[in-house]
Design a protein around this motif. Structure first.
Motif, PDB file in Angstrom:
ATOM      1  N   VAL A  72      54.131  20.251  31.152  1.00 26.04           N
ATOM      2  CA  VAL A  72      54.346  19.159  32.115  1.00 26.04           C
ATOM      3  C   VAL A  72      54.162  17.774  31.515  1.00 26.04           C
ATOM      4  N   THR A  73      53.602  17.693  30.316  1.00 24.59           N
ATOM      5  CA  THR A  73      53.422  16.363  29.725  1.00 24.59           C
ATOM      6  C   THR A  73      54.691  15.944  28.978  1.00 24.59           C
ATOM      7  N   THR A  74      54.902  14.636  28.945  1.00 20.79           N
ATOM      8  CA  THR A  74      56.036  14.061  28.211  1.00 20.79           C
ATOM      9  C   THR A  74      55.455  13.445  26.950  1.00 20.79           C
ATOM     10  N   ASN A  75      55.932  13.895  25.812  1.00 19.28           N
ATOM     11  CA  ASN A  75      55.216  13.583  24.565  1.00 19.28           C
ATOM     12  C   ASN A  75      56.001  12.679  23.614  1.00 19.28           C
ATOM     13  N   GLU A  76      56.958  11.956  24.153  1.00 13.74           N
ATOM     14  CA  GLU A  76      57.793  11.133  23.279  1.00 13.74           C
ATOM     15  C   GLU A  76      56.952  10.091  22.527  1.00 13.74           C
ATOM     16  N   THR A  77      57.193   9.966  21.243  1.00 14.65           N
ATOM     17  CA  THR A  77      56.479   8.975  20.439  1.00 14.65           C
ATOM     18  C   THR A  77      57.254   8.743  19.150  1.00 14.65           C
ATOM     19  N   PHE A  80      55.319   3.631  14.273  1.00 11.69           N
ATOM     20  CA  PHE A  80      55.459   2.190  14.468  1.00 11.69           C
ATOM     21  C   PHE A  80      56.286   1.837  15.710  1.00 11.69           C
ATOM     22  N   ARG A  81      56.024   2.574  16.796  1.00 14.93           N
ATOM     23  CA  ARG A  81      56.703   2.296  18.062  1.00 14.93           C
ATOM     24  C   ARG A  81      56.282   0.905  18.545  1.00 14.93           C
ATOM     25  N   THR A  82      57.201   0.106  18.987  1.00 19.14           N
ATOM     26  CA  THR A  82      56.969  -1.295  19.387  1.00 19.14           C
ATOM     27  C   THR A  82      56.489  -2.122  18.172  1.00 19.14           C
ATOM     28  N   ALA A 111      44.496   7.083  21.924  1.00 18.64           N
ATOM     29  CA  ALA A 111      43.920   7.797  23.079  1.00 18.64           C
ATOM     30  C   ALA A 111      44.915   8.683  23.829  1.00 18.64           C
ATOM     31  N   ALA A 112      46.178   8.623  23.479  1.00 17.92           N
ATOM     32  CA  ALA A 112      47.152   9.604  24.009  1.00 17.92           C
ATOM     33  C   ALA A 112      48.107   9.801  22.841  1.00 17.92           C
ATOM     34  N   ALA A 113      47.611  10.539  21.863  1.00 11.80           N
ATOM     35  CA  ALA A 113      48.186  10.504  20.516  1.00 11.80           C
ATOM     36  C   ALA A 113      49.477  11.292  20.381  1.00 11.80           C
ATOM     37  N   ASP A 144      44.514  13.911  22.734  1.00 20.44           N
ATOM     38  CA  ASP A 144      45.569  14.145  23.723  1.00 20.44           C
ATOM     39  C   ASP A 144      45.123  15.326  24.572  1.00 20.44           C
ATOM     40  N   ILE A 145      45.742  15.454  25.722  1.00 17.79           N
ATOM     41  CA  ILE A 145      45.404  16.574  26.606  1.00 17.79           C
ATOM     42  C   ILE A 145      46.207  17.830  26.229  1.00 17.79           C
ATOM     43  N   ALA A 146      47.323  17.637  25.540  1.00 19.12           N
ATOM     44  CA  ALA A 146      48.226  18.762  25.257  1.00 19.12           C
ATOM     45  C   ALA A 146      47.942  19.359  23.884  1.00 19.12           C
ATOM     46  N   SER A 147      47.699  20.668  23.859  1.00 22.00           N
ATOM     47  CA  SER A 147      47.281  21.295  22.594  1.00 22.00           C
ATOM     48  C   SER A 147      48.445  21.455  21.615  1.00 22.00           C
ATOM     49  N   HIS A 201      40.790  14.897  27.771  1.00 22.20           N
ATOM     50  CA  HIS A 201      41.437  14.538  29.044  1.00 22.20           C
ATOM     51  C   HIS A 201      40.958  13.131  29.395  1.00 22.20           C
ATOM     52  N   LEU A 202      41.893  12.203  29.501  1.00 23.35           N
ATOM     53  CA  LEU A 202      41.507  10.797  29.697  1.00 23.35           C
ATOM     54  C   LEU A 202      40.798  10.532  31.020  1.00 23.35           C
ATOM     55  N   HIS A 203      40.903  11.445  31.955  1.00 24.61           N
ATOM     56  CA  HIS A 203      40.199  11.253  33.226  1.00 24.61           C
ATOM     57  C   HIS A 203      38.735  11.654  33.124  1.00 24.61           C
ATOM     58  N   ARG A 204      38.335  12.136  31.943  1.00 22.97           N
ATOM     59  CA  ARG A 204      36.922  12.468  31.731  1.00 22.97           C
ATOM     60  C   ARG A 204      36.338  11.480  30.736  1.00 22.97           C
ATOM     61  N   LEU A 217      46.114   2.787  23.868  1.00 24.77           N
ATOM     62  CA  LEU A 217      46.281   3.605  25.075  1.00 24.77           C
ATOM     63  C   LEU A 217      47.691   3.309  25.569  1.00 24.77           C
ATOM     64  N   ARG A 218      48.652   3.899  24.905  1.00 25.23           N
ATOM     65  CA  ARG A 218      50.024   3.413  25.090  1.00 25.23           C
ATOM     66  C   ARG A 218      50.939   4.472  25.690  1.00 25.23           C
ATOM     67  N   ASN A 219      51.699   4.021  26.668  1.00 25.94           N
ATOM     68  CA  ASN A 219      52.709   4.886  27.289  1.00 25.94           C
ATOM     69  C   ASN A 219      52.108   6.138  27.898  1.00 25.94           C
ATOM     70  N   VAL A 220      50.957   5.970  28.505  1.00 26.68           N
ATOM     71  CA  VAL A 220      50.339   7.081  29.233  1.00 26.68           C
ATOM     72  C   VAL A 220      49.885   6.630  30.620  1.00 26.68           C
ATOM     73  N   LEU A 221      49.458   5.358  30.749  1.00 31.88           N
ATOM     74  CA  LEU A 221      49.023   4.863  32.068  1.00 31.88           C
ATOM     75  C   LEU A 221      50.143   4.991  33.090  1.00 31.88           C
ATOM     76  N   ILE A 222      51.390   4.860  32.637  1.00 33.94           N
ATOM     77  CA  ILE A 222      52.539   4.944  33.551  1.00 33.94           C
ATOM     78  C   ILE A 222      52.587   6.260  34.323  1.00 33.94           C
ATOM     79  N   TYR A 223      51.931   7.283  33.815  1.00 32.97           N
ATOM     80  CA  TYR A 223      51.996   8.592  34.492  1.00 32.97           C
ATOM     81  C   TYR A 223      50.947   8.743  35.592  1.00 32.97           C
ATOM     82  N   PHE A 224      50.036   7.791  35.685  1.00 30.88           N
ATOM     83  CA  PHE A 224      48.943   7.924  36.650  1.00 30.88           C
ATOM     84  C   PHE A 224      49.150   6.964  37.822  1.00 30.88           C
TER      85      PHE A 224
HETATM   86  C1  LIG Z   1      54.673   9.406  26.069  1.00 31.52           C
HETATM   87  S1  LIG Z   1      53.332  10.021  25.121  1.00 31.52           S
HETATM   88  C2  LIG Z   1      52.718   8.538  24.361  1.00 31.52           C
HETATM   89  C3  LIG Z   1      52.367   8.753  22.900  1.00 31.52           C
HETATM   90  C4  LIG Z   1      51.942   7.508  22.154  1.00 31.52           C
HETATM   91  N1  LIG Z   1      50.735   6.930  22.698  1.00 31.52           N
HETATM   92  C5  LIG Z   1      53.045   6.472  22.145  1.00 31.52           C
HETATM   93  O1  LIG Z   1      52.940   5.467  22.846  1.00 31.52           O
HETATM   94  O2  LIG Z   1      54.029   6.667  21.430  1.00 31.52           O
HETATM   95  C6  LIG Z   1      52.100  10.332  26.408  1.00 31.52           C
HETATM   96  C7  LIG Z   1      51.027  11.300  25.963  1.00 31.52           C
HETATM   97  O3  LIG Z   1      49.974  11.244  26.921  1.00 31.52           O
HETATM   98  C8  LIG Z   1      49.415  12.530  27.023  1.00 31.52           C
HETATM   99  N2  LIG Z   1      48.665  12.651  28.286  1.00 31.52           N
HETATM  100  C9  LIG Z   1      49.139  12.749  29.549  1.00 31.52           C
HETATM  101  N3  LIG Z   1      48.135  12.852  30.433  1.00 31.52           N
HETATM  102  C10 LIG Z   1      46.986  12.814  29.721  1.00 31.52           C
HETATM  103  C11 LIG Z   1      45.607  12.879  30.073  1.00 31.52           C
HETATM  104  N4  LIG Z   1      45.207  12.991  31.342  1.00 31.52           N
HETATM  105  N5  LIG Z   1      44.698  12.820  29.092  1.00 31.52           N
HETATM  106  C12 LIG Z   1      45.083  12.690  27.803  1.00 31.52           C
HETATM  107  N6  LIG Z   1      46.376  12.626  27.394  1.00 31.52           N
HETATM  108  C13 LIG Z   1      47.318  12.680  28.343  1.00 31.52           C
HETATM  109  C14 LIG Z   1      50.610  13.455  26.937  1.00 31.52           C
HETATM  110  O4  LIG Z   1      50.265  14.762  26.573  1.00 31.52           O
HETATM  111  C15 LIG Z   1      51.491  12.744  25.912  1.00 31.52           C
HETATM  112  O5  LIG Z   1      51.339  13.285  24.624  1.00 31.52           O
END
Ligand SMILES: C[S@@+](CC[C@H](N)C(=O)[O-])C[C@H]1O[C@@H](n2cnc3c(N)ncnc32)[C@H](O)[C@@H]1O
Length: 277
Positions: A72-77, A80-82, A111-113, A144-147, A201-204, A217-224
């Motif tokens: 369920v996670t989106t892992n695009e990265t 040197f993004r941005t 933090a969301a590697a 990251d949360i995804a193994s 898990h970033l919520h912990r 902490l990039r491109n992960v806050l958008i999912y919450f």
């Molecule tokens: C789109 S990638 C961003 C990767 C990188 N930070 C970047 O900007 O290129 C989002 C990552 O956040 C992770 N993620 C989603 N929810 C998370 C959570 N609750 N705790 C930790 N990581 C999480 C996903 O597994 C995914 O690998």
């Protein structure tokens, strides 16, 4: 095995709830088709015909949760993004920190590697900085949360689009820090020695007495949702050094949130010493 196409609303909601419960990711109901596509492959692998049976598997088998999170996670990265973030990292953040902290070790957190490109991008620039300043020391934590994505980062083995982007964009760093291996490229031991990958898990709260000077902490806050973002940011703030720097993604902003970080530049924030309610 035939998999049902029509899923009742209660099952859809229950699966979206599971996503939220296990990852904190807020998936709106209109995202159901995306989720369904991802889950379909899993149902096939488990030889299940109905989504509601998968709900039962998730409840009964704790090891399935990890597979679910990977799905369920989106892992695009990318490396040197941005680019402007990395220019700032190289021109401002590293020299400024080094001037102010002689003898200390720079603590960095991706933090969301995802698959680790962000952490190794930091490592390459830190190695370059160390060549110019031999006393410079640094450590990188990549979580990251995804193994499954963490396993790629740990292996340090990249192929396809990811490494091609680095080869085209930063040919000198690619040549210096990657070696051809097994149909792809392996990151140099000098970088790997500085990066630790760990599930988190970033919520912990992050355990241990961490004091990160720079957190990406990039491109992960958008999912919450907003409450989830505040929770994550509070956890991150607690893990950071006073006046530590937080870098977020291009489609993210903290301006509406009262979370203990001051705006410094677009995408760059600084941890406040104290949080005012
Ligand atoms: C789109 S990638 C961003 C990767 C990188 N930070 C970047 O900007 O290129 C989002 C990552 O956040 C992770 N993620 C989603 N929810 C998370 C959570 N609750 N705790 C930790 N990581 C999480 C996903 O597994 C995914 O690998």
């Amino acid at each position: 095995m035939d998999i049902e196409n029509e899923i009742d609303v209660a099952t859809q909601r229950a699966l979206l709830d599971k996503v939220h419960r296990h990852t904190g990711i807020h998936m709106a109901e209109r995202k159901w088709t995306l989720l369904q596509g991802r889950l379909r492959r899993r149902l096939q692998a488990l030889e299940l015909g109905r989504y509601r049976d998968y709900l039962a598997v998730l409840d009964e088998r704790p090891d399935e949760v990890s597979a679910f999170i990977n799905l369920v996670t989106t892992n695009e990265t990318s490396f040197f993004r941005t680019p402007r973030i990395w220019d700032h990292f190289w021109q401002q953040l590293l020299p400024e920190w080094y001037r102010q902290h002689h003898g200390a070790t720079l603590q960095l957190w991706s933090a969301a590697a995802s698959t680790g490109e962000e952490a190794y991008s930091m490592a390459m620039l830190c190695e370059e900085f160390r060549e110019r300043h031999p006393a410079f020391k640094y450590q990188i934590l990549a979580t990251d949360i995804a193994s499954d994505v963490l396993a790629v980062g740990k292996s340090g083995h990249y192929q396809g689009k990811s490494i091609e982007g680095l080869r085209r964009g930063r040919p000198e760093l690619f040549a210096k820090y990657f070696q051809a291996s097994g149909g792809g490229y392996l990151v140099a031991p000098s970088l790997r020695a500085h990066v630790v990958f760990r599930e988190h898990h970033l919520h912990r709260r992050l355990d241990g007495a961490s004091r990160f000077d720079i957190t990406l902490l990039r491109n992960v806050l958008i999912y919450f949702d907003e409450q989830g973002q505040c929770n994550v940011l509070e956890n991150v703030r607690r893990a950071m050094a006073p006046a530590g720097v937080l870098v977020i993604g291009e489609s993210e902003s903290l301006t509406r949130l009262n979370v203990g970080f001051d705006f410094e530049l677009p995408l760059i924030y600084r941890r406040q010493e104290r949080v005012h309610a």
